[in-house]
Design an enzyme around this catalytic site. Structure first.
Site, PDB file in Angstrom:
ATOM      1  N   LYS A   9      -5.622   2.524   2.111  1.00 31.51           N
ATOM      2  CA  LYS A   9      -4.534   2.817   2.030  1.00 31.51           C
ATOM      3  C   LYS A   9      -3.525   2.835   3.187  1.00 31.51           C
ATOM      4  O   LYS A   9      -4.159   2.764   4.060  1.00 31.51           O
ATOM      5  CB  LYS A   9      -4.372   4.322   1.150  1.00 31.51           C
ATOM      6  CG  LYS A   9      -5.008   4.458  -0.087  1.00 31.51           C
ATOM      7  CD  LYS A   9      -4.931   5.738  -0.818  1.00 31.51           C
ATOM      8  CE  LYS A   9      -5.676   5.760  -2.092  1.00 31.51           C
ATOM      9  NZ  LYS A   9      -5.681   7.162  -2.909  1.00 31.51           N
ATOM     10  N   TYR A  49      -1.209   2.927 -11.183  1.00 31.77           N
ATOM     11  CA  TYR A  49      -1.344   4.418 -11.147  1.00 31.77           C
ATOM     12  C   TYR A  49      -0.865   4.822 -12.554  1.00 31.77           C
ATOM     13  O   TYR A  49      -0.539   5.948 -12.431  1.00 31.77           O
ATOM     14  CB  TYR A  49      -0.911   5.114 -10.005  1.00 31.77           C
ATOM     15  CG  TYR A  49      -1.596   4.870  -8.979  1.00 31.77           C
ATOM     16  CD1 TYR A  49      -3.123   5.356  -8.894  1.00 31.77           C
ATOM     17  CD2 TYR A  49      -1.047   4.491  -7.647  1.00 31.77           C
ATOM     18  CE1 TYR A  49      -3.834   5.372  -7.627  1.00 31.77           C
ATOM     19  CE2 TYR A  49      -1.969   4.460  -6.552  1.00 31.77           C
ATOM     20  CZ  TYR A  49      -3.304   5.184  -6.528  1.00 31.77           C
ATOM     21  OH  TYR A  49      -4.215   5.047  -5.360  1.00 31.77           O
ATOM     22  N   ASN A 112      -4.924   9.888   1.386  1.00 34.20           N
ATOM     23  CA  ASN A 112      -6.642   9.925   1.569  1.00 34.20           C
ATOM     24  C   ASN A 112      -7.310   8.849   1.805  1.00 34.20           C
ATOM     25  O   ASN A 112      -8.519   8.621   1.585  1.00 34.20           O
ATOM     26  CB  ASN A 112      -6.865  10.778   0.265  1.00 34.20           C
ATOM     27  CG  ASN A 112      -6.815  10.131  -0.976  1.00 34.20           C
ATOM     28  OD1 ASN A 112      -6.321   8.996  -0.907  1.00 34.20           O
ATOM     29  ND2 ASN A 112      -7.429  10.632  -1.920  1.00 34.20           N
TER      30      ASN A 112
END
Ligand code: CMP
Length: 132
Positions: A9, A49, A112
């Site tokens: 990410k 998502y 994260n």
């Protein structure tokens, strides 16, 4: 052999940790069979998502994942889906086990550092999303 999707990410790419994560994957017995760096357009991020569209964190998640380059990878290993989930650790780094990527480098529950498909069915869908 099983295939799954991994994403490094923007928070990890920004901190120059992509190379370290790829090295760790190799040490843990994962094989990277396809890899690309790209920046997700907001619309693509919303689509990726979509299962989270009703969650309170959806807009923030879309903003974050499209905020900078990501590295998308097709990963191969026996039990790749569950082993990669274990390798990256719990969603919230505060809950992530010792030695996992998220425990070591994730910043918070949103930033994260890595994504991994959460089931064999989602792995097929997510691999198709990025690699056709
Ligand atoms: P990921 O494994 O990519 O799947 C969905 C993502 O939503 C997750 O990692 C986090 O980045 C994010 N996420 C999940 N729960 C929360 C939360 N409570 N607050 C903010 N972001 C979250």
């Amino acid at each position: 052999m099983e295939r799954t999707l991994a994403i490094i990410k923007p928070d990890a790419v920004r901190r120059n940790l992509a190379g370290y994560i790829i090295w760790r994957l190799g040490q843990a017995g994962f094989t990277v069979t396809e890899m690309r760096m790209e920046r997700l357009a907001r619309e693509r991020a919303r689509e990726f998502y979509l299962v989270h569209r009703n969650k309170p964190f959806y807009d923030g998640l879309v903003d974050f994942i499209s905020s900078g380059p990501i590295v998308v990878m097709a990963i191969e290993k026996r039990n790749a889906v569950s082993d990669l989930r274990e390798f990256i650790g719990a969603t919230d780094p505060a809950d992530a086990a010792c030695g996992t990527i998220r425990q070591e480098i994730a910043l918070n529950i949103q930033e994260n550092s890595m994504h991994a498909s959460d089931s064999p069915e989602n792995a097929v869908r997510e691999l198709a999303f990025f690699f056709g």
